[in-house]
Design an enzyme around this catalytic site. Structure first.
Site, PDB file in Angstrom:
ATOM      1  N   GLN B 223      37.415  52.061  34.959  1.00  0.00           N
ATOM      2  CA  GLN B 223      38.067  51.515  36.139  1.00  0.00           C
ATOM      3  C   GLN B 223      39.307  52.322  36.505  1.00  0.00           C
ATOM      4  O   GLN B 223      39.958  52.037  37.497  1.00  0.00           O
ATOM      5  CB  GLN B 223      38.508  50.064  35.886  1.00  0.00           C
ATOM      6  CG  GLN B 223      37.372  49.124  35.584  1.00  0.00           C
ATOM      7  CD  GLN B 223      37.844  47.733  35.207  1.00  0.00           C
ATOM      8  OE1 GLN B 223      37.341  47.164  34.255  1.00  0.00           O
ATOM      9  NE2 GLN B 223      38.779  47.152  35.948  1.00  0.00           N
ATOM     10  N   ARG B 370      39.610  39.875  35.053  1.00  0.00           N
ATOM     11  CA  ARG B 370      39.747  39.443  36.448  1.00  0.00           C
ATOM     12  C   ARG B 370      41.098  38.801  36.691  1.00  0.00           C
ATOM     13  O   ARG B 370      41.200  37.720  37.275  1.00  0.00           O
ATOM     14  CB  ARG B 370      38.619  38.477  36.823  1.00  0.00           C
ATOM     15  CG  ARG B 370      38.359  38.507  38.329  1.00  0.00           C
ATOM     16  CD  ARG B 370      37.093  37.843  38.740  1.00  0.00           C
ATOM     17  NE  ARG B 370      36.868  38.102  40.165  1.00  0.00           N
ATOM     18  CZ  ARG B 370      35.703  38.085  40.761  1.00  0.00           C
ATOM     19  NH1 ARG B 370      34.629  37.804  40.083  1.00  0.00           N
ATOM     20  NH2 ARG B 370      35.580  38.332  42.040  1.00  0.00           N
ATOM     21  N   CYS B 371      42.142  39.454  36.217  1.00  0.00           N
ATOM     22  CA  CYS B 371      43.461  38.914  36.506  1.00  0.00           C
ATOM     23  C   CYS B 371      44.513  39.977  36.296  1.00  0.00           C
ATOM     24  O   CYS B 371      44.251  41.045  35.760  1.00  0.00           O
ATOM     25  CB  CYS B 371      43.777  37.693  35.661  1.00  0.00           C
ATOM     26  SG  CYS B 371      44.308  38.011  33.987  1.00  0.00           S
ATOM     27  N   GLU B 740      41.050  38.236  42.408  1.00  0.00           N
ATOM     28  CA  GLU B 740      41.101  37.480  41.163  1.00  0.00           C
ATOM     29  C   GLU B 740      41.582  36.043  41.303  1.00  0.00           C
ATOM     30  O   GLU B 740      41.463  35.267  40.366  1.00  0.00           O
ATOM     31  CB  GLU B 740      42.010  38.234  40.186  1.00  0.00           C
ATOM     32  CG  GLU B 740      41.539  39.652  39.983  1.00  0.00           C
ATOM     33  CD  GLU B 740      42.550  40.559  39.314  1.00  0.00           C
ATOM     34  OE1 GLU B 740      42.128  41.522  38.680  1.00  0.00           O
ATOM     35  OE2 GLU B 740      43.757  40.309  39.419  1.00  0.00           O
TER      36      GLU B 740
END
Ligand SMILES: Cc1cc2nc3c(=O)[nH]c(=O)nc-3n(C[C@H](O)[C@H](O)[C@H](O)COP(=O)(O)OP(=O)(O)OC[C@H]3O[C@@H](n4cnc5c(N)ncnc54)[C@H](O)[C@@H]3O)c2cc1C
Lengths: 289, 795
Positions: B223, B370-371, B740
């Site tokens: 990523q 996801r945060c 998110e």
């Protein structure tokens, strides 16, 4: 998926299959739907020297009633076929309730009822259904002779069945009913496609409000699928009312041998058995997920 | 007069244009790491530890070397000769690449085998004989701090306990004073269970070291390709310009693909040693048991309350279970991410928090699943504590929030833990959500149902979160400040290519970043190609995680487009034969002030940049921009869930789920809604089924998809989405992060709803996941159900 090296045979007839089985002895594994066997070889938990794929053998993909009223399910009859079967929907409520609760559509497209019973996974749903309906497995030998093994004797332990070396399970058989079949399958699962935290098969044969034969069996709450004999006997010859239902539920809960694990405590699972029997017999829909 | 361009039609801001990525994905024409095949490539498989904690007595690889087709059997001892048995983590700790002394968690990498095909490589791994001396496994912070506990990190000089960090923030004395004045103190303890981001595509890499050119090319599932290049340069001691990281299509990341994993390092080392390309593709179990987990925090906290409902102060403590190596991916300054963003949405004068991390014999991580660096953990505790406080006060959940949420006229608002909120309409969002769900009606319905023995419940979660790190004053990773860059080149025909340093993994950057350029330049989005994921061909960026792409790289994109527009203006003035001041911009076109029909399009300016520039002007129409955000962006969300709990089985069903999100200006509303639905699905998963745990021996429970449960379309409830728009005051186009929010704020809404359904039992807490047996236990015994590993078992 990177299994160990294996030899692959795809016989075109039962005779050919028996030949391969003879050649490889206990190093051979039959492949039906592959939905239990392939995960095992993928993880290299199983490493058979030879895989005998029976999918090309004609005449095994059927399910039909005999003239004597018994139902026969061939070794290549898929969960999906049973799920969509008009015959089961009209006359075998327990089976038609079970099929859609097994795994997910992809698995149901391949997996077979006979394979599931042969696999003898204590969390397999079909073995409970077969127990509740008094079903049997027909095993065939190389010489063409067959023997019928009641499922109660066929499943001998977790992941162990009563087939002798060189035998192939060619079909499952459910004897004709005495009266009208009623019943259902209730399954508590954490998610669609999950194995049962608790599964309950109920198969009754009823005439004029009297239960001629009662079948109750449990999934996921013991080292094997459990036939609730005491509960069955308590219902035989009776009709359903609050007290017979309560008694059957209590006896079924007593028959369960659950273990505490990541799916829940033993106490909880036993309680769900009780609740499910009550709901199934009083025809209340379970709101189990 | 020329017709004004319709921005929506050309795919600009606010257009729900279809995702350009989907064409190739839906037709099977994507290119994932595993799709690449290089000449001479060999395949690598990893041997992992079956034990959670054991001393390695010996490793015998001789049988593996003998297998035909095996080219390399790499052990930690061999890696050590290249100084690569250990590597640094993103939290200034070290992590074993291949174990030499001990194994410290089940699934840890011990050796790897390169062979002609993956089957042989796996056979090779099976042929390696490792002799272990088992050590007592430690599977939670309490065991790790117990007297006489074995020291897990005995490799670290001076490490005499199992603590990996201690951290505190806030005003301790002020908070104590405020607590002394409280009418009521509401306490809550809970555990956010360990989970795993579990992208469908597992991790993998193809390392291709060219011994002639000394250039290393690595195709990999990352990523953050630019950070990886820097990390590889440091870890492998290679010159940075001779490293090229290519991050092709990625099958989901969710934070799992931010870190550097041993598998990547091994494939690189093997490629250097063999002078051949080496492909490593992780299997699902390898991904679930060894790559970065998320959450696994125990909280203990309290709110100081005044009788009328006003919150006077908050304090809490977190015990994080960090696994065997402290390798959270987080900015340098912070030891437990941005967990101190908890309670940011509420006007609370004083706050203090402490945290401590424990080494355990579990997989390392603490990744931002996801945060934005543990804000999920922050907001979950916050919203559970808010619900508990309202109940303790006997106050309505909504009224208590309304009383304490930061009000519109309070911005900019400094939180007690030091964050600066800059915008929002928190009360409006809450009201929209309450209206949508029909709050008062539901409360009446709940009472009526209760009288019939049915259990209904309603749960609220309201939160704002800091997204889009950094600013460079406060945020860096490995010393590199958290900014992002964009390059924009407009070709002679007016078609453009945008290169960004962020890395899409499903977010749709190729679609939405073009829309930002369209908004700024009026070039149709279909005429803009967005490129990313190749460090040789894109500008520097910190990567895509923590909802930072739109806030940072998206802002850089707007800024570079403005630079290009500034040059186009000069070209327009030249073409229109007026001075620059007399040129006016409208979308896609400059015209002479006061004479709108006399103008030139951006495409005509582009052509002029190559064929008709004024004397002395440098040709071409391109530029780059680095963007250092002045602040985080602060989206706000109000989520409300209603449920029905089966009193006999504990099974609960979601009746309705309403989500009101304010993420500022929405670039592509369709993609925003997709992000919210995806996040909400994961929120539901967390509340309902998805967790990883360990048994007493340190075996990972959740090592495949039959045990690690992801919800399917079948159980996932429907979501009703609403929007409120408060533009970010500092982002060039007013956008805030959104990828998110739902995963962050959602879990508490589901849990609060179930807790509300059992509010007559006196139960304060049921830990996630709210599996039916736990809900049943709470109802039956009227007691809290705290699920902490080791798993209960009577076998
Ligand atoms: C994701 C997933 C979810 C699942 N969920 C469920 C579930 O919820 N409930 C459930 O009941 N099952 C579930 N299953 C198992 C599934 O139903 C299998 O299909 C079934 O258990 C085995 O049938 P099969 O035809 O696939 O057998 P195979 O995998 O081909 O074989 C299983 C075993 O039986 C033997 N065998 C098969 N056929 C014969 C034969 N004719 N004679 C002798 N031996 C034979 C094989 O040698 C092997 O040992 C799931 C499977 C998967 C992959």
């Amino acid at each position: 998926m990177y299994p160990s090296r294996f030899h692959y045979e795809a016989p075109r007839s039962l005779d050919e299959a028996f030949g391969v089985l003879q050649a490889y002895g206990d190093e051979a594994k039959i492949l039906a739907g592959g939905q239990s066997l392939i995960p095992l070889i993928k993880l290299r938990f199983a490493a058979p020297a030879c895989i005998v794929d029976i999918n090309n053998i004609p005449g095994l993909d059927f399910h039909e009633e005999d003239s004597d009223g018994s139902l026969n399910i061939g070794a290549l009859c898929r969960h999906r076929t049973l799920e969509r079967s008009p015959l089961l929907r009209s006359k075998y409520p327990t089976m038609s309730a079970t099929a859609p609760l097994i795994a997910d559509p992809m698995v149901r497209n391949r997996g077979t009822l006979v394979g599931s019973v042969c696999h003898a996974d204590p969390q397999g749903d079909w073995a409970s259904v077969m127990l509740a309906m008094g079903g049997e497995i027909i095993a065939r030998r190389a010489d063409g002779s067959e023997r019928a093994i009641p499922v109660s004797q066929f499943v001998v332990g977790p992941f162990q069945n009563a087939l002798a070396q060189g035998e192939i399970a060619v079909r499952a058989r459910v004897p004709a009913a005495r009266g009208t079949r009623t019943g259902t399958y209730l399954k508590l699962e954490r998610r669609v496609g999950d194995f049962a935290t608790v599964g309950l098969a109920v198969a009754l044969e009823v005439s004029g409000g009297t239960i001629n034969r009662a079948g109750l069996a449990l999934t996921g709450v013991g080292p094997n699928n459990i036939q609730c004999t005491a509960a069955e006997q308590s219902l035989a010859g009776k009709s359903l009312n609050a007290s017979t239902i309560e008694q059957a539920a209590r006896l079924a809960a007593e028959a369960a041998q659950p273990k505490t694990d990541v799916r829940g405590s033993a106490e909880y699972k036993r309680h769900v058995v009780y609740t499910f029997v009550t709901r199934a017999l009083s025809n209340r829909q379970a709101s189990a997920a | 007069m020329a017709q004004a361009l319709d921005e929506i039609k050309i795919g600009g801001l606010g257009s729900s244009r279809k995702r350009v990525e989907d064409d190739r994905f839906l037709r099977g024409k994507g290119n994932y790491t595993d799709d690449f095949k290089l000449p001479g490539m060999v395949h690598m498989e990893i041997l992992r530890s079956p034990l959670a904690h054991a001393r390695i007595k010996s490793i015998d690889t001789s049988k593996a070397w003998q297998i035909p087709g095996v080219h390399m059997v790499l052990t930690g001892e061999m890696a050590a000769q290249h100084n690569l048995a250990w590597m640094p983590t993103l939290s200034y700790d070290t992590q074993a690449v291949l174990a030499t002394d001990k194994v410290r968690f089940q699934g840890q990498e011990i050796a790897c085998v390169c062979a002609d095909d993956p089957y042989i490589a796996k056979d090779g791994c099976e042929a390696i004989v490792v002799e272990y001396e088992p050590l007592p496994p430690i599977v939670n912070p309490w065991q790790s701090q117990a007297e006489g506990a074995p020291i897990i990190r005995d490799d670290k000089e001076g490490q005499t306990d199992n603590i990996c960090y201690r951290w505190e923030v806030g005003d301790r004395e002020g908070t104590e004073r405020a607590f002394a004045q409280a009418d009521l103190v509401s306490k809550l303890e809970l555990h956010y269970p360990r989970s795993h981001p579990s992208p469908i595509e597992c991790c993998g890499s193809i390392a291709d070291y060219n011994s002639a050119t000394a250039k290393l090319t690595v195709y990999m599932t990352t990523q953050a390709p630019h950070i990886i290049r820097a990390a590889v340069a440091i870890v492998a001691e290679l010159p940075e310009h001779m490293i090229r990281i290519i991050s092709p299509d990625i099958g989901g990341g969710f934070g799992n693909k931010v870190p550097v994993y041993p598998g990547y390092v091994c494939s690189i080392l093997c490629s250097i040693l063999l002078a051949r390309p080496v492909k490593w593709i992780e299997d699902k179990t390898g991904n679930l048991i060894s790559t970065h987990y998320a959450r696994d925090i125990y909280y203990k906290g309290e709110l100081a309350l005044r009788k009328d409902g006003k919150i006077l102060a908050v304090r809490f403590h977190c015990d994080s279970d960090n696994g065997a190596f402290f390798s959270d991916a987080q900015p340098t300054k912070f030891k437990i991410g941005l967990i101190h963003s908890a309670f940011a949405a509420y006007d609370i004068p004083y706050g203090y928090m402490t945290a401590q991390g424990a080494y355990t014999n579990k997989a390392p991580g603490g990744v931002a699943y996801r945060c934005s660096f543990r804000v999920t953990e922050a907001m979950f505790f916050q919203e559970r504590a808010i619900q508990a406080a309202a109940s303790d006060l006997g106050m309505d959940q909504a009224a208590f929030r309304r009383l304490n949420l930061v009000k519109d006229d309070q911005f900019p608002f400094r939180t007690p833990y030091g964050f600066l909120l800059d915008s929002g309409q928190f009360h409006k969002c809450l009201d929209v959500a309450l209206n949508a769900i029909g709050y008062d009606d539901f409360l009446r319905e709940k009472e009526a149902a209760r009288a019939q023995g049915r259990r209904l419940g309603i749960g609220i979660s309201t939160m704002t979160e800091p997204l889009g790190a950094g600013n460079s004053r406060e945020y860096d990773i490995l010393g590199i400040k958290m900014f992002d860059a964009a390059e924009l080149r407009v070709h002679p025909s007016g078609k453009a290519i945008l290169k960004i340093g962020s890395q899409t993994q499903g977010q749709g950057h190729e679609t939405t970043f073009a829309q930002i350029v369209t908004h700024e330049l009026g070039i149709p989005a279909a005429d803009i190609l967005v490129q990313h994921g190749d460090t040789d061909n894109t500008p520097f960026g910190m990567g895509t995680y923590a909802s930072r792409s739109t806030p940072v790289a998206g802002a850089a994109t707007a800024m570079v487009a403005r630079k290009v527009r500034a040059k186009a203006r000069k070209l327009a003035a030249h073409l229109l034969e007026v001075s620059e001041e007399d040129v006016e911009w409208e979308l896609g076109r400059f015209h002479v002030r006061g004479a709108p029909s006399n103008g030139v399009s951006i495409q005509e300016c582009a052509m002029a940049a190559y064929g008709n520039m004024p004397d002395g002007m440098e040709p071409g129409l391109e530029n780059n921009a680095y963007y250092d955000p002045p602040n985080m962006t602060w989206p706000f969300a109000a989520y409300i869930v209603t449920v029905e709990v089966d009193p006999e089985t504990g099974v609960w069903d979601v009746l309705r789920m309403v989500a009101v999100d304010d993420c500022g200006v929405r670039i592509n509303p369709m993609i925003v809604e997709g992000q919210i639905m995806g996040g909400m699905t994961e929120a539901y998963a967390m509340a309902n089924m998805q967790f990883i745990t360990y048994d007493a021996e340190g075996n990972c429970v959740g090592s495949n998809y039959m045990d690690y449960l992801l919800p399917t379309a079948w159980e996932t409830p429907g979501f009703e989405l609403h929007e409120v728009v408060t533009p970010s005051p500092h982002h060039p186009i007013g956008a805030k992060g959104i990828g998110e929010c739902a995963a962050v704020g959602g879990p508490a809404a589901f849990v609060n709803a179930v807790m509300n359904a059992v509010d007559d039992t006196g139960v304060r807490n049921i830990d996630m996941p709210l599996l039916p047996d736990r809900v049943w236990e709470a109802m039956k015994y009227k007691r809290d159900v705290s699920g902490a590993p080791p798993v209960k078992s009577d076998s």
